[in-house]
Motif scaffolding. Structure first.
Motif, PDB file in Angstrom:
ATOM      1  N   TYR A  24       0.641  -1.138  -0.002  1.00 15.07           N
ATOM      2  CA  TYR A  24      -0.061   0.025  -0.044  1.00 15.07           C
ATOM      3  C   TYR A  24       0.896   1.390   0.168  1.00 15.07           C
ATOM      4  O   TYR A  24       1.960   1.579   0.795  1.00 15.07           O
ATOM      5  N   ARG A  26       0.252   5.442   0.099  1.00 17.70           N
ATOM      6  CA  ARG A  26      -0.890   6.571  -0.065  1.00 17.70           C
ATOM      7  C   ARG A  26      -0.702   7.314  -1.199  1.00 17.70           C
ATOM      8  O   ARG A  26       0.336   7.979  -1.467  1.00 17.70           O
ATOM      9  N   LEU A 291      -5.316  15.380   6.646  1.00 11.72           N
ATOM     10  CA  LEU A 291      -5.143  13.872   6.535  1.00 11.72           C
ATOM     11  C   LEU A 291      -5.419  13.155   7.872  1.00 11.72           C
ATOM     12  O   LEU A 291      -5.727  12.128   7.854  1.00 11.72           O
ATOM     13  N   GLU A 301      -9.364   6.535   3.217  1.00 10.23           N
ATOM     14  CA  GLU A 301      -8.022   5.807   3.268  1.00 10.23           C
ATOM     15  C   GLU A 301      -8.212   4.554   3.979  1.00 10.23           C
ATOM     16  O   GLU A 301      -7.776   3.457   3.007  1.00 10.23           O
ATOM     17  N   ARG A 305      -7.638   1.257   1.766  1.00  8.24           N
ATOM     18  CA  ARG A 305      -6.719  -0.151   2.214  1.00  8.24           C
ATOM     19  C   ARG A 305      -7.438  -1.625   2.138  1.00  8.24           C
ATOM     20  O   ARG A 305      -6.957  -2.388   1.755  1.00  8.24           O
ATOM     21  N   TYR A 380     -10.969   8.779  -2.524  1.00  2.00           N
ATOM     22  CA  TYR A 380      -9.808   9.102  -1.278  1.00  2.00           C
ATOM     23  C   TYR A 380      -9.509  10.535  -1.969  1.00  2.00           C
ATOM     24  O   TYR A 380      -9.391  11.446  -1.280  1.00  2.00           O
TER      25      TYR A 380
END
Length: 504
Positions: A24, A26, A291, A301, A305, A380
């Motif tokens: 992952y 961001r 964030l 977020e 995920r 997102y």
């Protein structure tokens, strides 16, 4: 024997570490590095000592400090305990937590106790014992376990965990939103109270003017035109008052719905609209701060995920599925012989299933998982952009409301003097009643505009406080609760999210 033990350990290590989940990363925030600071944004609001935040960010300011009105504080406290939408949000967290536990349980073997009796009849010529009917009793334990060699179950567990965390952030966003909704609805009630007072004053003045005009008309010194114009102002004010009384009742009904119960009779005294003292200089910080401040962004977020973890499960579906099943117990043709010597029975049946042809199902599931991840990336990024826009809009509004209100206050004073002078000139026969009518209408209009601007300014400060992540803690300086903590004010925090991360 030692060689087989080493192989067993190696297989166990590989089974624990192998996963097809993509790493992952961001996504970059698709907004500017800073909020706008020039032009309309450059003007800062005037701040008195009681309205200063002293450099504290919104997330560090409790709503009890931000909202100084004791009546409003009590209403927020009741709403946090009784609002039904918030209860649903809390129950959704409980449901998501249970779903995560279900997914995690698939990592462990299952063990069941079983007792059975079976009867069977076979033709005599096929019976090795010469009996056509046979029976069997069994008692024992059955165990089964899918070895998660390729990480399919762990990916599903990770997906359920992230969905749970996303639901917890949604519950946090719902609580913050409830705080702001109660505050804004309370301010709306105060605004209607001010409008009613203005209308009552206008109606009183208009009725006085109408009485004078009617007296002049009855005495033959005034015209019917002046009388009807004065009557128009009176009736219009009466109509406005009825509309505002209706709006006042409906605004209170909306507040009752948010609070979740009828308003108590023992509420503490509140402050008027003009006496509300909200912190006006909360620093905006940088867009990147959102964030970690905004629960809606953290929810987006976590959902991203979850979609990323689902790709791992879809990839693992292409590889063999390894299952172990076994049973251990006793078996006997008679009930009394179940626990005699020599009745022990066991089975061990490992199974490997390799997909060969499934009509393209696994490939379609993988394509779907990848598309869903791209969708969540876009969601997102949209959440970040929406948050940036909300903060920027609120900053622009905060920079302009003070000057707008000051201009309306000066206009109100000017219109009030205009009405006084127009009435004086009318009484002295210099002007017609039309000048008085125009002055009354203009004053009434600007007074309403001033109330609207004042409540809009307060709403803007509330919106900015929430847009920057405020409204989660009750008192400045307290330790923030986890996102899945109970909603009841003063309740102990439940570190379920932390334990979920640890156990996951």
């Amino acid at each position: 024997m030692k060689r087989y033990s080493l192989m067993t350990v190696a297989v166990a290590v590989l089974a624990a570490g192998c996963t097809f989940e993509p790493k992952y990363e961001r996504p970059a925030a698709p907004v500017a590095a800073t909020f706008p600071a020039s032009g309309v944004y450059a003007t800062q609001p005037t701040t008195s000592a009681g309205d200063a935040s002293h450099g504290r960010t919104a997330v560090d300011i409790g709503w009890r400090e931000f909202f100084a009105d004791p009546r409003l504080q009590r209403l927020i406290e009741i709403a946090l305990a009784n609002n039904r939408d918030l209860r649903v949000a809390v129950l959704n967290v409980d449901a998501a937590r249970a779903q995560y536990r279900v997914a995690r349980s698939q990592l462990f073997p299952t063990l069941n106790a079983q007792a059975s009796k079976s009867l069977q009849r076979v033709p005599l010529d096929l019976s090795p014992t010469g009996q056509t009917i046979s029976q069997e009793y069994e008692v024992g334990l059955n165990a089964s376990w899918e070895i998660d060699f390729w990480g399919r179950i762990r990916s599903l567990k990770d997906q359920a965990l992230e969905q749970y965390l996303a639901t917890a952030q949604a519950r946090k966003a719902a609580e913050i939103s409830l705080v702001s909704q109660v505050a804004e609805q309370y301010l709306q009630v105060l605004a209607v109270d001010d409008l009613l007072k203005i209308t009552d004053d206008t109606l009183k003045t208009a009725e006085s003017s109408y009485s004078l005009t009617k007296l002049q008309f009855d005495n033959g010194t005034g015209s019917e035109l002046d009388l009807r114009q004065a009557e128009t102002v009176v009736e219009q004010a009466r109509a406005n008052r009825e509309a505002q009384a209706r709006a006042r009742a409906q605004a209170e009904n909306a507040l009752v719905l948010l609070v979740g119960q009828p308003l108590p009779d023992d509420l503490p005294p509140g402050r008027s609209l003009g006496d509300q003292r909200l912190l006006t200089d909360i620093p905006a910080g940088l867009p990147s701060d959102l964030l970690t401040r905004r629960p809606d962004i953290m929810e987006a977020e976590a959902t991203l995920r979850a979609a990323n973890a689902n790709i791992g499960a879809a990839r693992a579906a292409f590889f063999p599925k390894i299952s172990l099943t076994s049973s251990l117990g006793t078996a006997s043709p008679t009930l009394g012989g179940l626990f005699k010597a020599g009745s022990a029975a066991w089975t061990f049946a490992p199974q490997v299933t390799l997909p060969i042809f499934e009509g393209g199902q696994n490939l379609a599931n993988l394509d779907l998982a990848n598309v869903q991840k791209r969708i969540e990336v876009a969601n997102y990024e949209k959440a970040i952009q929406s948050a940036f826009r909300e903060v920027a809009d609120d900053l622009a509004a905060r920079s302009t409301y003070d000057a707008q209100i000051q201009a309306l206050e000066r206009t109100t004073f000017a219109q009030s003097r205009t009405l006084d002078l127009s009435q004086l000139r009318y009484k002295n026969g210099v002007d017609s009643y039309l000048q008085v009518l125009t002055a009354q209408t203009n004053l009434y209009t600007v007074q309403q505009s001033l109330v609207d601007a004042r409540v809009a300014r307060l709403d803007n400060l509330v919106d900015l406080y929430v847009a920057l992540g405020g409204g989660w803690i009750a008192n400045t300086g307290e330790t923030p609760r986890p996102a899945d903590a109970p909603a009841t004010v003063g309740a102990a925090s439940a570190p379920a999210a932390a334990s979920a991360h640890t156990s996951g």
